[in-house]
Design a protein around this motif. Structure first.
Motif, PDB file in Angstrom:
ATOM      1  N   VAL A 245       7.258 -15.992  -7.020  1.00  0.00           N
ATOM      2  CA  VAL A 245       6.962 -15.607  -5.733  1.00  0.00           C
ATOM      3  C   VAL A 245       5.615 -14.874  -5.599  1.00  0.00           C
ATOM      4  O   VAL A 245       5.687 -13.834  -6.048  1.00  0.00           O
ATOM      5  CB  VAL A 245       8.089 -15.051  -5.043  1.00  0.00           C
ATOM      6  CG1 VAL A 245       7.669 -14.645  -3.452  1.00  0.00           C
ATOM      7  CG2 VAL A 245       9.207 -15.964  -5.006  1.00  0.00           C
ATOM      8  N   GLU A 246       4.882 -15.361  -4.860  1.00  0.00           N
ATOM      9  CA  GLU A 246       3.354 -14.642  -4.898  1.00  0.00           C
ATOM     10  C   GLU A 246       3.400 -13.512  -3.835  1.00  0.00           C
ATOM     11  O   GLU A 246       4.163 -13.518  -2.739  1.00  0.00           O
ATOM     12  CB  GLU A 246       2.368 -15.611  -4.275  1.00  0.00           C
ATOM     13  CG  GLU A 246       0.787 -14.990  -4.141  1.00  0.00           C
ATOM     14  CD  GLU A 246       0.879 -14.421  -2.585  1.00  0.00           C
ATOM     15  OE1 GLU A 246       0.097 -13.539  -2.416  1.00  0.00           O
ATOM     16  OE2 GLU A 246       1.454 -14.952  -1.892  1.00  0.00           O
ATOM     17  N   GLY A 247       2.957 -12.263  -4.161  1.00  0.00           N
ATOM     18  CA  GLY A 247       2.856 -11.133  -3.163  1.00  0.00           C
ATOM     19  C   GLY A 247       3.776 -10.225  -3.353  1.00  0.00           C
ATOM     20  O   GLY A 247       3.606  -9.099  -2.561  1.00  0.00           O
ATOM     21  N   LEU A 248       4.540 -10.152  -4.298  1.00  0.00           N
ATOM     22  CA  LEU A 248       5.598  -8.940  -4.480  1.00  0.00           C
ATOM     23  C   LEU A 248       4.600  -7.542  -5.035  1.00  0.00           C
ATOM     24  O   LEU A 248       3.687  -7.793  -6.012  1.00  0.00           O
ATOM     25  CB  LEU A 248       6.555  -9.150  -5.533  1.00  0.00           C
ATOM     26  CG  LEU A 248       7.812 -10.166  -5.064  1.00  0.00           C
ATOM     27  CD1 LEU A 248       8.670 -10.479  -6.250  1.00  0.00           C
ATOM     28  CD2 LEU A 248       8.471  -9.410  -3.943  1.00  0.00           C
ATOM     29  N   VAL A 249       4.716  -6.590  -4.580  1.00  0.00           N
ATOM     30  CA  VAL A 249       4.128  -5.381  -4.947  1.00  0.00           C
ATOM     31  C   VAL A 249       5.173  -4.635  -5.804  1.00  0.00           C
ATOM     32  O   VAL A 249       5.929  -4.180  -5.364  1.00  0.00           O
ATOM     33  CB  VAL A 249       3.654  -4.558  -3.565  1.00  0.00           C
ATOM     34  CG1 VAL A 249       3.080  -3.120  -4.043  1.00  0.00           C
ATOM     35  CG2 VAL A 249       2.873  -5.451  -2.707  1.00  0.00           C
ATOM     36  N   LEU A 250       4.448  -4.532  -7.117  1.00  0.00           N
ATOM     37  CA  LEU A 250       5.330  -3.783  -8.107  1.00  0.00           C
ATOM     38  C   LEU A 250       4.951  -2.448  -8.696  1.00  0.00           C
ATOM     39  O   LEU A 250       5.005  -2.067  -9.616  1.00  0.00           O
ATOM     40  CB  LEU A 250       5.547  -4.801  -9.634  1.00  0.00           C
ATOM     41  CG  LEU A 250       5.954  -6.542  -9.296  1.00  0.00           C
ATOM     42  CD1 LEU A 250       5.927  -7.104 -10.515  1.00  0.00           C
ATOM     43  CD2 LEU A 250       7.534  -6.376  -8.503  1.00  0.00           C
ATOM     44  N   GLU A 251       4.690  -1.627  -7.800  1.00  0.00           N
ATOM     45  CA  GLU A 251       4.224  -0.389  -7.895  1.00  0.00           C
ATOM     46  C   GLU A 251       5.428   0.330  -8.314  1.00  0.00           C
ATOM     47  O   GLU A 251       6.443   0.196  -7.539  1.00  0.00           O
ATOM     48  CB  GLU A 251       3.736   0.157  -6.443  1.00  0.00           C
ATOM     49  CG  GLU A 251       3.392   1.722  -6.472  1.00  0.00           C
ATOM     50  CD  GLU A 251       3.113   2.125  -5.329  1.00  0.00           C
ATOM     51  OE1 GLU A 251       3.587   3.398  -4.976  1.00  0.00           O
ATOM     52  OE2 GLU A 251       2.259   1.574  -4.635  1.00  0.00           O
ATOM     53  N   PRO A 252       5.373   1.154  -9.360  1.00  0.00           N
ATOM     54  CA  PRO A 252       6.548   1.966 -10.025  1.00  0.00           C
ATOM     55  C   PRO A 252       7.249   2.710  -8.926  1.00  0.00           C
ATOM     56  O   PRO A 252       8.399   2.811  -9.049  1.00  0.00           O
ATOM     57  CB  PRO A 252       5.845   2.735 -11.044  1.00  0.00           C
ATOM     58  CG  PRO A 252       4.560   2.129 -11.593  1.00  0.00           C
ATOM     59  CD  PRO A 252       4.059   1.293 -10.247  1.00  0.00           C
ATOM     60  N   TRP A 253       6.388   3.464  -7.921  1.00  0.00           N
ATOM     61  CA  TRP A 253       7.016   4.403  -7.176  1.00  0.00           C
ATOM     62  C   TRP A 253       8.041   3.599  -6.233  1.00  0.00           C
ATOM     63  O   TRP A 253       9.313   4.096  -5.839  1.00  0.00           O
ATOM     64  CB  TRP A 253       6.132   5.070  -6.202  1.00  0.00           C
ATOM     65  CG  TRP A 253       6.772   5.891  -5.263  1.00  0.00           C
ATOM     66  CD1 TRP A 253       7.007   7.141  -5.525  1.00  0.00           C
ATOM     67  CD2 TRP A 253       7.343   5.810  -3.999  1.00  0.00           C
ATOM     68  NE1 TRP A 253       7.763   7.855  -4.428  1.00  0.00           N
ATOM     69  CE2 TRP A 253       7.894   6.892  -3.547  1.00  0.00           C
ATOM     70  CE3 TRP A 253       7.268   4.520  -3.076  1.00  0.00           C
ATOM     71  CZ2 TRP A 253       8.571   7.173  -2.062  1.00  0.00           C
ATOM     72  CZ3 TRP A 253       7.778   5.023  -1.733  1.00  0.00           C
ATOM     73  CH2 TRP A 253       8.401   5.939  -1.649  1.00  0.00           C
ATOM     74  N   LEU A 254       7.688   2.380  -5.793  1.00  0.00           N
ATOM     75  CA  LEU A 254       8.550   1.530  -5.044  1.00  0.00           C
ATOM     76  C   LEU A 254       9.656   1.251  -5.812  1.00  0.00           C
ATOM     77  O   LEU A 254      10.771   1.100  -5.086  1.00  0.00           O
ATOM     78  CB  LEU A 254       7.775   0.166  -4.428  1.00  0.00           C
ATOM     79  CG  LEU A 254       6.484   0.751  -3.419  1.00  0.00           C
ATOM     80  CD1 LEU A 254       5.774  -0.843  -3.395  1.00  0.00           C
ATOM     81  CD2 LEU A 254       7.240   0.980  -2.306  1.00  0.00           C
ATOM     82  N   LEU A 255       9.593   0.525  -6.908  1.00  0.00           N
ATOM     83  CA  LEU A 255      10.700   0.042  -7.486  1.00  0.00           C
ATOM     84  C   LEU A 255      11.586   1.231  -7.971  1.00  0.00           C
ATOM     85  O   LEU A 255      12.902   1.172  -8.004  1.00  0.00           O
ATOM     86  CB  LEU A 255      10.036  -0.533  -9.126  1.00  0.00           C
ATOM     87  CG  LEU A 255       9.239  -1.604  -8.709  1.00  0.00           C
ATOM     88  CD1 LEU A 255       8.892  -2.511 -10.305  1.00  0.00           C
ATOM     89  CD2 LEU A 255       9.890  -2.810  -7.889  1.00  0.00           C
ATOM     90  N   ASP A 256      11.159   2.505  -8.471  1.00  0.00           N
ATOM     91  CA  ASP A 256      12.088   3.638  -8.863  1.00  0.00           C
ATOM     92  C   ASP A 256      12.931   3.949  -7.580  1.00  0.00           C
ATOM     93  O   ASP A 256      13.880   4.634  -7.942  1.00  0.00           O
ATOM     94  CB  ASP A 256      11.046   4.539  -9.173  1.00  0.00           C
ATOM     95  CG  ASP A 256      10.587   4.382 -10.792  1.00  0.00           C
ATOM     96  OD1 ASP A 256      10.968   3.534 -11.197  1.00  0.00           O
ATOM     97  OD2 ASP A 256       9.557   5.188 -11.104  1.00  0.00           O
ATOM     98  N   HIS A 257      12.372   3.923  -6.463  1.00  0.00           N
ATOM     99  CA  HIS A 257      13.069   4.352  -5.101  1.00  0.00           C
ATOM    100  C   HIS A 257      13.816   3.264  -4.334  1.00  0.00           C
ATOM    101  O   HIS A 257      14.189   3.739  -3.113  1.00  0.00           O
ATOM    102  CB  HIS A 257      11.953   5.035  -4.316  1.00  0.00           C
ATOM    103  CG  HIS A 257      11.810   6.319  -4.896  1.00  0.00           C
ATOM    104  ND1 HIS A 257      10.592   6.560  -5.532  1.00  0.00           N
ATOM    105  CD2 HIS A 257      12.010   7.885  -4.588  1.00  0.00           C
ATOM    106  CE1 HIS A 257      10.249   7.620  -6.250  1.00  0.00           C
ATOM    107  NE2 HIS A 257      11.327   8.409  -5.473  1.00  0.00           N
ATOM    108  N   GLY A 258      13.847   2.280  -4.908  1.00  0.00           N
ATOM    109  CA  GLY A 258      14.800   1.181  -4.372  1.00  0.00           C
ATOM    110  C   GLY A 258      14.092   0.208  -3.153  1.00  0.00           C
ATOM    111  O   GLY A 258      14.721  -0.412  -2.385  1.00  0.00           O
ATOM    112  N   TYR A 259      12.733   0.060  -3.226  1.00  0.00           N
ATOM    113  CA  TYR A 259      11.841  -0.601  -2.150  1.00  0.00           C
ATOM    114  C   TYR A 259      11.276  -1.921  -2.940  1.00  0.00           C
ATOM    115  O   TYR A 259      10.759  -1.689  -4.130  1.00  0.00           O
ATOM    116  CB  TYR A 259      10.714   0.113  -1.695  1.00  0.00           C
ATOM    117  CG  TYR A 259      11.014   1.437  -1.112  1.00  0.00           C
ATOM    118  CD1 TYR A 259      11.338   1.457   0.446  1.00  0.00           C
ATOM    119  CD2 TYR A 259      10.813   2.513  -1.753  1.00  0.00           C
ATOM    120  CE1 TYR A 259      11.562   2.601   0.920  1.00  0.00           C
ATOM    121  CE2 TYR A 259      11.421   3.880  -1.141  1.00  0.00           C
ATOM    122  CZ  TYR A 259      11.574   3.871   0.309  1.00  0.00           C
ATOM    123  OH  TYR A 259      11.898   4.969   0.850  1.00  0.00           O
ATOM    124  N   ALA A 260      11.488  -2.983  -2.276  1.00  0.00           N
ATOM    125  CA  ALA A 260      10.884  -4.422  -2.624  1.00  0.00           C
ATOM    126  C   ALA A 260       9.937  -4.776  -1.400  1.00  0.00           C
ATOM    127  O   ALA A 260      10.355  -4.810  -0.261  1.00  0.00           O
ATOM    128  CB  ALA A 260      12.005  -5.308  -2.761  1.00  0.00           C
TER     129      ALA A 260
END
Length: 261
Positions: free
Chosen positions: A236-251
């Motif tokens: 899927v195109e367009g997912l933002v895999l920034e570490p802060w987002l992933l670490d804090h439960g954001y997709a």
């Protein structure tokens, strides 16, 4: 209108906005100097509006906040908490703003679940009419505690209101599987998770990536979340895999051309 909104229910949205939209919250040039944050739908008590005001003023001490509610009794009760920077007004989607006020951010959470899906785009347009170019409308749903939620992020551009992204969040207190988000999708997507719809394909791919992550030994909810999104990004195109987002439960899903209607 929102009912008994619990304290802390929208703190995850506040945290996201402070991290990812800080320039929007702090900008002071030109019309932005008088640009307000508008929270639509207070609930029985204005806790979430007041919490957001406190959080955002940590980065912009002069930020003006306007809480909007259709129920006159709720507005009267909320006005006990008004101050020089915080106002509560009776109104609806056509925001009760003063002629000299501009708007940087609008939040309308847990308001549209009872509306028809086909009415949602029109509500978005009405809400977003007073946004400055670059301003943001956040509209979506959370569970009663705020543990799980999904929001539209709509940006005012020179050509109108763009469906920029979908924001998913979980605090992992309910575990994690992609299906957790289905009941909390924005109103216009809730009945569309079915074959033939793009949002259905999104969840199919995410579930497959989640299953693969767990099969690979990533079984704790935070690990399964992170690795499932990394797997999903390959399909899927367009997912933002920034570490802060992933670490804090954001997709954060920001597809090129915007989120489909």
């Amino acid at each position: 209108m929102r009912g008994r909104t619990s304290e802390g229910r929208l703190q995850a949205l506040d945290a996201y906005l402070l991290h990812h939209e800080r320039p929007l919250l702090t900008r002071q040039d030109g019309d932005w100097a008088r640009a307000v944050f508008v929270d639509v739908g207070l609930g029985e008590q204005p806790w979430t509006t007041l919490e957001s005001a406190r959080a955002f003023r940590e980065v912009n001490a002069a930020l003006r906040v306007v809480g909007v509610e259709a129920d006159p009794a709720r507005v009267a009760s909320a006005r006990v908490h008004a101050d020089a920077l915080t106002d509560f007004r009776e109104g609806g989607f056509t925001l009760p703003l003063r002629p000299d006020e501009t708007v940087r951010l609008i939040r309308a959470t847990n308001l549209l679940r009872g509306y028809r899906a086909e009415d949602v785009p029109g509500v978005h347009q009405v809400l977003g009419e007073r946004l400055l170019e670059g301003g943001l409308l956040v509209e979506g749903s959370t569970d009663t505690s705020g543990a799980v939620g999904v929001s539209h992020l709509l940006r005012r551009t020179g050509s109108g209101l763009a469906r920029e992204a979908l924001l998913f969040h979980t605090d992992f207190s309910r575990g994690f599987a992609p299906v957790l988000f289905r009941d909390w999708l924005p109103r216009d997507f809730r009945r569309r998770v079915k074959p033939g719809e793009p949002i259905h394909d999104f969840f199919v791919y995410w579930t497959e990536a989640w299953s693969a992550a767990r099969a690979g030994g990533h079984v704790s909810p935070p690990e399964a979340f992170r690795h499932s999104l990394q797997g999903l990004s390959r399909r899927v195109e367009g997912l933002v895999l920034e570490p802060w987002l992933l670490d804090h439960g954001y997709a954060l899903w920001r597809p090129t051309g915007g989120v489909f209607g």
